[in-house]
Design a protein around this motif. Structure first.
Motif, PDB file in Angstrom:
ATOM      1  N   CYS A   1      29.779 -16.086  -3.977  1.00 47.43           N
ATOM      2  CA  CYS A   1      28.596 -15.715  -4.334  1.00 47.43           C
ATOM      3  C   CYS A   1      28.996 -14.956  -4.726  1.00 47.43           C
ATOM      4  O   CYS A   1      29.499 -13.519  -3.747  1.00 47.43           O
ATOM      5  CB  CYS A   1      28.181 -15.722  -2.731  1.00 47.43           C
TER       6      CYS A   1
ATOM      7  N   ASP B   1      26.461 -12.795  -5.843  1.00 46.88           N
ATOM      8  CA  ASP B   1      25.284 -12.508  -4.736  1.00 46.88           C
ATOM      9  C   ASP B   1      25.928 -10.938  -4.174  1.00 46.88           C
ATOM     10  O   ASP B   1      25.472 -10.062  -2.786  1.00 46.88           O
ATOM     11  CB  ASP B   1      24.317 -13.182  -4.694  1.00 46.88           C
ATOM     12  N   ARG B   2      26.338 -12.772  -2.205  1.00 44.08           N
ATOM     13  CA  ARG B   2      26.838 -12.349  -1.300  1.00 44.08           C
ATOM     14  C   ARG B   2      27.845 -10.871  -1.818  1.00 44.08           C
ATOM     15  O   ARG B   2      27.899  -9.310  -0.797  1.00 44.08           O
ATOM     16  CB  ARG B   2      27.564 -12.811  -0.567  1.00 44.08           C
TER      17      ARG B   2
ATOM     18  N   HIS C   1      19.421 -13.453   2.689  1.00 39.49           N
ATOM     19  CA  HIS C   1      20.809 -14.335   1.916  1.00 39.49           C
ATOM     20  C   HIS C   1      21.684 -14.684   2.202  1.00 39.49           C
ATOM     21  O   HIS C   1      21.304 -16.395   1.717  1.00 39.49           O
ATOM     22  CB  HIS C   1      21.596 -13.279   1.118  1.00 39.49           C
TER      23      HIS C   1
ATOM     24  N   ALA D   1      19.952 -18.645   1.095  1.00 38.15           N
ATOM     25  CA  ALA D   1      21.138 -19.489  -0.097  1.00 38.15           C
ATOM     26  C   ALA D   1      22.345 -20.321  -0.078  1.00 38.15           C
ATOM     27  O   ALA D   1      22.310 -21.221  -0.296  1.00 38.15           O
ATOM     28  CB  ALA D   1      21.554 -18.360  -0.892  1.00 38.15           C
ATOM     29  N   HIS D   2      22.659 -20.513   1.417  1.00 32.94           N
ATOM     30  CA  HIS D   2      23.830 -21.175   2.155  1.00 32.94           C
ATOM     31  C   HIS D   2      23.122 -21.846   3.491  1.00 32.94           C
ATOM     32  O   HIS D   2      24.560 -22.326   4.011  1.00 32.94           O
ATOM     33  CB  HIS D   2      25.122 -19.946   2.434  1.00 32.94           C
TER      34      HIS D   2
HETATM   35 ZN   LIG Z   1      24.619 -16.068  -2.200  1.00 35.59          ZN
END
Ligand SMILES: [Zn+2]
Length: 55
Positions: A14, A16-17, A46, A50-51
């Protein structure tokens, strides 16, 4: 002066994370605590969105 858990905890796969975590650390290092607290909201949001992480 201490940071509120300004510790990057990358999730494998990930970016983004990781990017958000890095932004939070960078903001803390320049004293931008409004950005740090913004990231403290954005990161768990997030993870949730997302997860599906409830933490
Ligand atoms: Zn993520």
């Amino acid at each position: 002066m201490s940071l509120p858990s300004a510790r990057p905890e990358p999730v494998p796969g990930c970016r983004d994370r990781l990017g958000l975590a890095v932004q939070r650390v960078n903001a803390g290092s320049v004293g931008d605590y409004s950005k740090v607290s913004d990231m403290n909201v954005t990161l768990p949001a997030h993870l949730r969105d997302a997860h599906g992480d409830e933490q």
